[in-house]
Design a protein around this motif. Structure first.
Motif, PDB file in Angstrom:
ATOM      1  N   VAL A  52       0.940  -1.137   0.027  1.00 24.53           N
ATOM      2  CA  VAL A  52       0.094  -0.136  -0.023  1.00 24.53           C
ATOM      3  C   VAL A  52       0.875   1.242   0.112  1.00 24.53           C
ATOM      4  CG1 VAL A  52      -1.914   1.192   1.545  1.00 24.53           C
ATOM      5  CG2 VAL A  52      -2.001  -1.279   1.021  1.00 24.53           C
ATOM      6  N   LEU A  53       2.119   1.065   0.633  1.00 26.65           N
ATOM      7  CA  LEU A  53       2.992   2.118   0.471  1.00 26.65           C
ATOM      8  C   LEU A  53       3.391   2.641  -0.799  1.00 26.65           C
ATOM      9  CD1 LEU A  53       4.943   1.788   3.876  1.00 26.65           C
ATOM     10  CD2 LEU A  53       3.338   3.503   3.398  1.00 26.65           C
ATOM     11  N   THR A  54       3.296   1.776  -1.825  1.00 25.29           N
ATOM     12  CA  THR A  54       3.766   1.972  -3.068  1.00 25.29           C
ATOM     13  C   THR A  54       3.046   3.269  -3.559  1.00 25.29           C
ATOM     14  OG1 THR A  54       4.098  -0.230  -3.400  1.00 25.29           O
ATOM     15  CG2 THR A  54       4.063   1.280  -5.361  1.00 25.29           C
ATOM     16  N   THR A  55       1.869   3.505  -3.566  1.00 26.19           N
ATOM     17  CA  THR A  55       1.030   4.801  -4.144  1.00 26.19           C
ATOM     18  C   THR A  55       1.639   5.812  -3.703  1.00 26.19           C
ATOM     19  OG1 THR A  55      -0.981   3.273  -4.356  1.00 26.19           O
ATOM     20  CG2 THR A  55      -1.197   5.748  -4.400  1.00 26.19           C
ATOM     21  N   LEU A  81      -7.226   6.972   4.518  1.00 27.45           N
ATOM     22  CA  LEU A  81      -8.193   5.960   4.823  1.00 27.45           C
ATOM     23  C   LEU A  81      -7.818   4.653   4.397  1.00 27.45           C
ATOM     24  CD1 LEU A  81     -11.565   7.892   4.029  1.00 27.45           C
ATOM     25  CD2 LEU A  81     -10.394   7.269   6.344  1.00 27.45           C
ATOM     26  N   ILE A  82      -7.353   4.388   2.980  1.00 27.11           N
ATOM     27  CA  ILE A  82      -6.816   3.076   2.705  1.00 27.11           C
ATOM     28  C   ILE A  82      -5.649   2.521   3.579  1.00 27.11           C
ATOM     29  CG2 ILE A  82      -5.517   1.915   0.918  1.00 27.11           C
ATOM     30  CD1 ILE A  82      -7.212   4.001  -1.074  1.00 27.11           C
ATOM     31  N   HIS A  83      -4.972   3.365   4.094  1.00 25.53           N
ATOM     32  CA  HIS A  83      -3.850   2.861   4.889  1.00 25.53           C
ATOM     33  C   HIS A  83      -4.155   2.407   6.267  1.00 25.53           C
ATOM     34  CE1 HIS A  83      -1.157   4.773   2.046  1.00 25.53           C
ATOM     35  NE2 HIS A  83      -0.278   3.925   2.399  1.00 25.53           N
ATOM     36  N   GLY A  85      -7.320   1.472   6.862  1.00 22.05           N
ATOM     37  CA  GLY A  85      -8.148   0.123   6.636  1.00 22.05           C
ATOM     38  C   GLY A  85      -7.497  -1.159   6.283  1.00 22.05           C
ATOM     39  N   VAL A  86      -6.226  -0.966   5.770  1.00 24.95           N
ATOM     40  CA  VAL A  86      -4.962  -2.260   5.583  1.00 24.95           C
ATOM     41  C   VAL A  86      -4.545  -2.575   6.924  1.00 24.95           C
ATOM     42  CG1 VAL A  86      -2.917  -2.880   4.496  1.00 24.95           C
ATOM     43  CG2 VAL A  86      -4.516  -1.898   3.182  1.00 24.95           C
ATOM     44  N   TYR A  87      -4.073  -1.393   7.641  1.00 23.65           N
ATOM     45  CA  TYR A  87      -3.648  -1.535   8.954  1.00 23.65           C
ATOM     46  C   TYR A  87      -4.590  -2.296   9.913  1.00 23.65           C
ATOM     47  CZ  TYR A  87      -1.658  -0.477  13.600  1.00 23.65           C
ATOM     48  OH  TYR A  87      -1.138  -0.758  15.131  1.00 23.65           O
ATOM     49  N   ILE A  88      -5.657  -1.682   9.866  1.00 20.14           N
ATOM     50  CA  ILE A  88      -6.641  -2.449  10.821  1.00 20.14           C
ATOM     51  C   ILE A  88      -6.917  -3.940  10.395  1.00 20.14           C
ATOM     52  CG2 ILE A  88      -9.210  -2.381  11.403  1.00 20.14           C
ATOM     53  CD1 ILE A  88      -9.145   0.571  11.338  1.00 20.14           C
ATOM     54  N   ALA A  89      -6.925  -4.029   9.234  1.00 22.66           N
ATOM     55  CA  ALA A  89      -7.476  -5.651   8.686  1.00 22.66           C
ATOM     56  C   ALA A  89      -6.061  -6.355   9.139  1.00 22.66           C
ATOM     57  CB  ALA A  89      -7.662  -5.580   7.182  1.00 22.66           C
ATOM     58  N   SER A  90      -4.857  -5.839   8.977  1.00 27.94           N
ATOM     59  CA  SER A  90      -3.682  -6.823   9.116  1.00 27.94           C
ATOM     60  C   SER A  90      -2.841  -6.164  10.651  1.00 27.94           C
ATOM     61  CB  SER A  90      -2.670  -6.637   8.178  1.00 27.94           C
ATOM     62  OG  SER A  90      -2.459  -5.472   7.878  1.00 27.94           O
ATOM     63  N   VAL A  91      -3.270  -5.757  11.341  1.00 27.40           N
ATOM     64  CA  VAL A  91      -2.727  -5.511  12.540  1.00 27.40           C
ATOM     65  C   VAL A  91      -2.265  -6.818  13.451  1.00 27.40           C
ATOM     66  CG1 VAL A  91      -4.690  -4.985  14.066  1.00 27.40           C
ATOM     67  CG2 VAL A  91      -2.574  -3.852  14.418  1.00 27.40           C
ATOM     68  N   ALA A  92      -3.047  -7.676  13.643  1.00 28.55           N
ATOM     69  CA  ALA A  92      -2.751  -8.910  14.247  1.00 28.55           C
ATOM     70  C   ALA A  92      -1.478  -9.691  13.556  1.00 28.55           C
ATOM     71  CB  ALA A  92      -3.825  -9.782  14.387  1.00 28.55           C
ATOM     72  N   ASP A  93      -1.391  -9.443  12.109  1.00 22.79           N
ATOM     73  CA  ASP A  93      -0.330  -9.967  11.805  1.00 22.79           C
ATOM     74  C   ASP A  93       0.932  -9.508  11.076  1.00 22.79           C
ATOM     75  OD1 ASP A  93       0.611 -12.650  10.406  1.00 22.79           O
ATOM     76  OD2 ASP A  93      -0.252 -11.829   8.444  1.00 22.79           O
TER      77      ASP A  93
END
Length: 113
Positions: A52-55, A81-83, A85-93
């Motif tokens: 996601v940091l590529t953009t 918002l995209i960042h 969302g991705v952080y929330i979705a993958s925070v456990a991993d």
């Protein structure tokens, strides 16, 4: 170029230099290998965050080169918002290590080029 050919003028504007094309081909060929290496050394969550940091990296590089326009408010809000969302979705991993972080950073830079 097509207008020059139609007009009968064989002199077209010069294209990119050979070195530029070779560098672009090498970077393009390296990007998938770095993405796979990033997945090998990192958790899936951290790999997704780095992708996601590529953009923003593309926007920063274009702006630094003078090609891109500054990000306006709505686009900046979308990126944030995209960042989030991705952080929330993958925070456990998300797990970090030095090698994986360097590979992920190289992947972002090469992909954004």
């Amino acid at each position: 170029f097509a207008a020059d050919l139609e007009a009968g003028n064989g002199d077209a504007a010069p294209g990119p230099k050979r070195g530029t094309i070779v560098a672009l081909v090498l970077l393009t060929a390296t990007a998938p290998a770095l993405a796979n290496a990033s997945l090998l050394f990192n958790s899936v969550g951290f790999t997704q965050l780095s992708k996601v940091l590529t953009t923003p990296a593309i926007a920063t590089i274009e702006r630094a080169r003078g090609h891109g326009a500054p990000l306006d408010g709505p686009r900046l809000v979308c990126l944030v918002l995209i960042h989030i969302g991705v952080y929330i979705a993958s925070v456990a991993d998300v797990t970090l290590n030095r090698t994986g972080t360097l590979v992920a950073l190289a992947n972002v830079v090469v992909t954004a080029r």
